[in-house]
Scaffold this active site. Structure first.
Site, PDB file in Angstrom:
ATOM      1  N   HIS A 201       1.642  -5.816 -10.682  1.00 20.47           N
ATOM      2  CA  HIS A 201       1.950  -5.694 -12.112  1.00 20.47           C
ATOM      3  C   HIS A 201       1.172  -4.556 -12.775  1.00 20.47           C
ATOM      4  O   HIS A 201       1.513  -4.137 -13.879  1.00 20.47           O
ATOM      5  CB  HIS A 201       1.723  -7.032 -12.846  1.00 20.47           C
TER       6      HIS A 201
ATOM      7  N   ASP B 111       2.515 -10.836  -6.302  1.00 24.03           N
ATOM      8  CA  ASP B 111       1.827  -9.813  -7.095  1.00 24.03           C
ATOM      9  C   ASP B 111       0.802  -9.081  -6.229  1.00 24.03           C
ATOM     10  O   ASP B 111      -0.401  -9.308  -6.312  1.00 24.03           O
ATOM     11  CB  ASP B 111       1.155 -10.466  -8.304  1.00 24.03           C
TER      12      ASP B 111
ATOM     13  N   SER C 116      -7.455  -7.497 -13.118  1.00 26.48           N
ATOM     14  CA  SER C 116      -6.306  -7.540 -12.225  1.00 26.48           C
ATOM     15  C   SER C 116      -6.462  -6.544 -11.082  1.00 26.48           C
ATOM     16  O   SER C 116      -6.909  -5.415 -11.283  1.00 26.48           O
ATOM     17  CB  SER C 116      -5.026  -7.188 -12.978  1.00 26.48           C
TER      18      SER C 116
END
Length: 255
Positions: free
Chosen positions: A63, A110, A205
């Site tokens: 992402h 992801d 992330s």
């Protein structure tokens, strides 16, 4: 609008920018004690984490790269984002490989690979990290895991300049799959982990989740508020994708 109202509005807007991914409730890491860590940057500003798994390859979260490399660079050998460090090196990205089944709705699958334009110069401050292979044991509830990043320290968006780290525990799959937690958005490719007021957050992330010194997960997402008891951090289980990782690195070795 009064000053207090403005602060509340800013907090709400910030918390909605990205799903929760930051080191909230952690501490500053010893400089270069996690030599696999890398900062993915755009125009010199930290966006996401990543970690070396080979001299020219890193893992991160898909992402973070929805629009491809997009002029981003990777900084390795870094502890302070702003400080001068002889170990710090900025590298261009040769190619990015998002998992073909990445789901933007629930962040399933992801995971992505970054290929650098050249191999890193390995040193005490720059070194690849081993990751769990297919068939590796799934982590049980209560397993102690570690993560690190330059993500937000709180829900107001306060970002650290220096790498922070965090020790948390794996939570029950049954609990995270409950309707008042993540419900059906919690898939077999994810695990959830946190402790009270300790969580990953915005900007973390793509960083690794480690167990016994091996990367077992990739920081993916969570709730809109970091440290929320019913929206703990979510992590992509690396062993579910180790064959894809190896195949991608092998088939693109000369690309």
């Amino acid at each position: 609008m009064g000053f207090g109202g403005m602060l509340l509005t800013i907090a709400v807007l910030w918390s909605s920018v990205l799903p929760g991914e930051s080191v909230t409730g952690g501490k500053e890491a010893v400089a270069h004690s996690r030599p696999y860590m890398a900062s993915v940057q755009l125009n010199g500003k930290h966006e996401c984490g990543a970690f070396l798994i080979a001299s020219q390859w890193l893992l991160s979260a898909a992402h973070c790269f929805k629009d491809g490399a997009g002029g981003r660079t990777v900084v390795v050998g870094v502890h302070s984002l702003s400080g001068e460090e002889t170990t710090k090196e900025t590298l261009s990205i040769s190619a990015v490989y998002n998992h073909p089944d990445f789901n933007d709705d629930n962040y399933d699958n992801d995971i992505m690979l970054i290929k650098l334009d050249r191999p890193v110069a390995e040193s005490h401050a720059v070194k690849p990290l081993s990751y769990q292979q297919a068939g590796g044991a799934e982590l049980a509830e209560g397993a102690v895991v570690e993560t690190a990043g330059w993500g937000s320290l709180n829900n107001l968006g306060s970002r650290p300049d220096k790498l922070h780290e965090l020790t948390i525990t794996v939570m029950s799959r049954t609990l995270c799959g409950r309707s008042d937690y993540y419900g059906t958005k919690f898939t077999k490719n994810m695990l959830c982990a946190a402790r009270r007021r300790q969580d990953t957050c915005d900007g973390d992330s793509g960083g690794p989740l480690l167990h016994d010194g091996v990367a077992v997960g990739i920081t993916s997402n969570g709730g809109k508020k970091c440290g929320s008891s019913r929206k703990p951090g979510l992590y992509t289980i690396i062993s579910h994708f180790s064959t894809w990782i190896q195949n991608t690195m092998t088939t693109t070795a000369t690309a």
